[in-house]
Design an enzyme around this catalytic site. Structure first.
Site, PDB file in Angstrom:
ATOM      1  N   ARG A  96      -2.077 -11.197  -7.838  1.00 57.89           N
ATOM      2  CA  ARG A  96      -1.939 -12.598  -8.168  1.00 57.89           C
ATOM      3  C   ARG A  96      -1.870 -12.787  -9.669  1.00 57.89           C
ATOM      4  O   ARG A  96      -2.476 -12.029 -10.425  1.00 57.89           O
ATOM      5  CB  ARG A  96      -3.131 -13.406  -7.633  1.00 57.89           C
ATOM      6  CG  ARG A  96      -3.308 -13.359  -6.136  1.00 57.89           C
ATOM      7  CD  ARG A  96      -4.690 -13.844  -5.740  1.00 57.89           C
ATOM      8  NE  ARG A  96      -4.954 -15.205  -6.178  1.00 57.89           N
ATOM      9  CZ  ARG A  96      -6.152 -15.671  -6.535  1.00 57.89           C
ATOM     10  NH1 ARG A  96      -7.207 -14.866  -6.524  1.00 57.89           N
ATOM     11  NH2 ARG A  96      -6.313 -16.904  -6.900  1.00 57.89           N
TER      12      ARG A  96
ATOM     13  N   ARG B 126       5.009   0.103   7.263  1.00 64.81           N
ATOM     14  CA  ARG B 126       3.900  -0.609   7.888  1.00 64.81           C
ATOM     15  C   ARG B 126       4.370  -1.927   8.483  1.00 64.81           C
ATOM     16  O   ARG B 126       5.357  -2.507   8.063  1.00 64.81           O
ATOM     17  CB  ARG B 126       2.792  -0.877   6.857  1.00 64.81           C
ATOM     18  CG  ARG B 126       2.075   0.370   6.400  1.00 64.81           C
ATOM     19  CD  ARG B 126       0.923   0.044   5.465  1.00 64.81           C
ATOM     20  NE  ARG B 126      -0.200  -0.566   6.177  1.00 64.81           N
ATOM     21  CZ  ARG B 126      -0.648  -1.780   5.950  1.00 64.81           C
ATOM     22  NH1 ARG B 126      -0.088  -2.540   5.051  1.00 64.81           N
ATOM     23  NH2 ARG B 126      -1.694  -2.246   6.611  1.00 64.81           N
TER      24      ARG B 126
ATOM     25  N   LYS C 123       7.495   0.273  -6.519  1.00 62.60           N
ATOM     26  CA  LYS C 123       7.160   1.170  -5.410  1.00 62.60           C
ATOM     27  C   LYS C 123       8.065   2.396  -5.409  1.00 62.60           C
ATOM     28  O   LYS C 123       9.293   2.282  -5.437  1.00 62.60           O
ATOM     29  CB  LYS C 123       7.282   0.426  -4.083  1.00 62.60           C
ATOM     30  CG  LYS C 123       6.797   1.248  -2.888  1.00 62.60           C
ATOM     31  CD  LYS C 123       6.675   0.393  -1.644  1.00 62.60           C
ATOM     32  CE  LYS C 123       6.201   1.188  -0.440  1.00 62.60           C
ATOM     33  NZ  LYS C 123       5.993   0.339   0.752  1.00 62.60           N
TER      34      LYS C 123
END
Length: 323
Positions: free
Chosen positions: A321, A120, A186
């Site tokens: 976060r 992306r 990932k």
């Protein structure tokens, strides 16, 4: 990076079992000199293949090469899709986009290596030779662009379900809108592109990359925490079996998505949702949205509870976060 010539492919096949082969043995098999063998060995290293050279023994690949069996894979896909297989290409998504369309049935593009793989936002997708799974599917969807909301999420669900077919205990999760994670690292990603619209039909290209068995050297260009299936599965299948499993789940998903949209996959996505209930920051265009992820809607939008109220985000990049 150049392409692999026929002699290079023959050399890879000869070395694919990970055993030592002498330069003279290889030269005789390929009909070239030992000096030419050395040059071809150097070329293989350009494609992410690590080779070892030992005096008196010859050459071998540092790890055996598991090539995709094109014939077996097409047999698994059957009449559901047409397979286009290459050893090396710039990008399977680019190949799918370049196909003269529109298409009548899904077209699947699979490669052993991408020289210009894309993620992306124009990022490079690391695609070393025969290490991971790289493929794209081009298929038609009725209803035009409006019918595509949540497609990347439905693709993520299908891939996650395929991986859990290989190991039901695999802790795979999805990070909106297009990342597959295992224990926060990932393992795969999705890239959706549009190939054009004609008479209410839009051709969509789905690009999928899944890390299979990748060395740290091959992954040196990755700038985030990553993992691969060989590190996570109890038993790593062949890349052909892996490709067949993931593609079969996707080809089963596509007709259902075409008819019912993402709403049919909403409950399944909720089960894999890796950010729901967590503090997130979402970069959407030039806006930074801070809040708590609160699931997704039937059109694929991410709900974020902010100090100013609930925001619905249709595109962007999510980061977790620390509270």
């Amino acid at each position: 990076m150049s392409t692999l010539k026929e002699a290079d492919q023959q050399l890879i096949r000869l070395l694919s079992d990970g055993q030592f082969r002498s330069g003279s043995e290889l030269g005789q098999a390929l009909g070239i000199s030992r000096a030419a063998i050395w040059k071809r060995v150097q070329r293989l290293e350009e494609f992410g293949m690590a080779l070892e050279s030992v005096k008196g023994k010859g050459y071998r690949l540092a790890q055996s090469v598991d090539l995709i069996d094109q014939i077996s894979l097409q047999a698994e896909l059957g009449e559901r899709a047409q397979l286009h297989y290459q050893w090396v290409t710039e990008s399977t998504n680019a190949d799918a986009l370049a196909l003269a369309g529109p298409v009548r049935r899904p077209q699947v593009f699979v490669t052993e290596c991408q020289t210009a793989g894309r993620g992306r936002r124009g990022r490079q997708w690391q695609s070393p030779f025969a290490a991971n799974l790289y493929f794209s599917i081009r298929f038609p969807v009725s209803g035009g662009f409006a019918a595509l909301g949540g497609l990347s999420l439905a693709v993520g669900v299908a891939v996650a379900q395929a991986l859990q077919e290989l190991d039901p205990q695999l802790p795979v999760t999805l990070k909106w809108p297009n990342d597959l994670l295992i224990n926060g690292a990932k393992v795969g990603g999705v890239l959706i592109e549009l190939a054009g619209e004609m008479d209410g039909q839009v051709d969509v290209v789905i690009g999928v990359g899944v890390n299979g068995r990748m060395t740290g050297h091959q992954a040196r260009g990755i700038d985030q925490v990553w993992t691969d299936l060989a590190s996570e599965l109890v038993e790593m299948p062949s890349r052909t079996v892996l490709a067949a499993c993931v593609l079969s789940h996707l080809l089963d998903m596509l007709p259902r998505f075409s008819q019912q949209g993402f709403a049919a996959f909403l409950d399944a996505f909720d089960r894999y949702d890796g950010v729901r209930g967590k503090s997130v920051q979402v970069q959407s265009g030039d806006q930074m949205i801070l809040g708590e992820a609160a699931g997704v809607l039937a059109d694929g939008a991410l709900r974020v509870e902010t100090a100013q109220g609930v925001r619905e985000v249709y595109g962007g990049e999510v980061s977790l976060r620390v509270r």
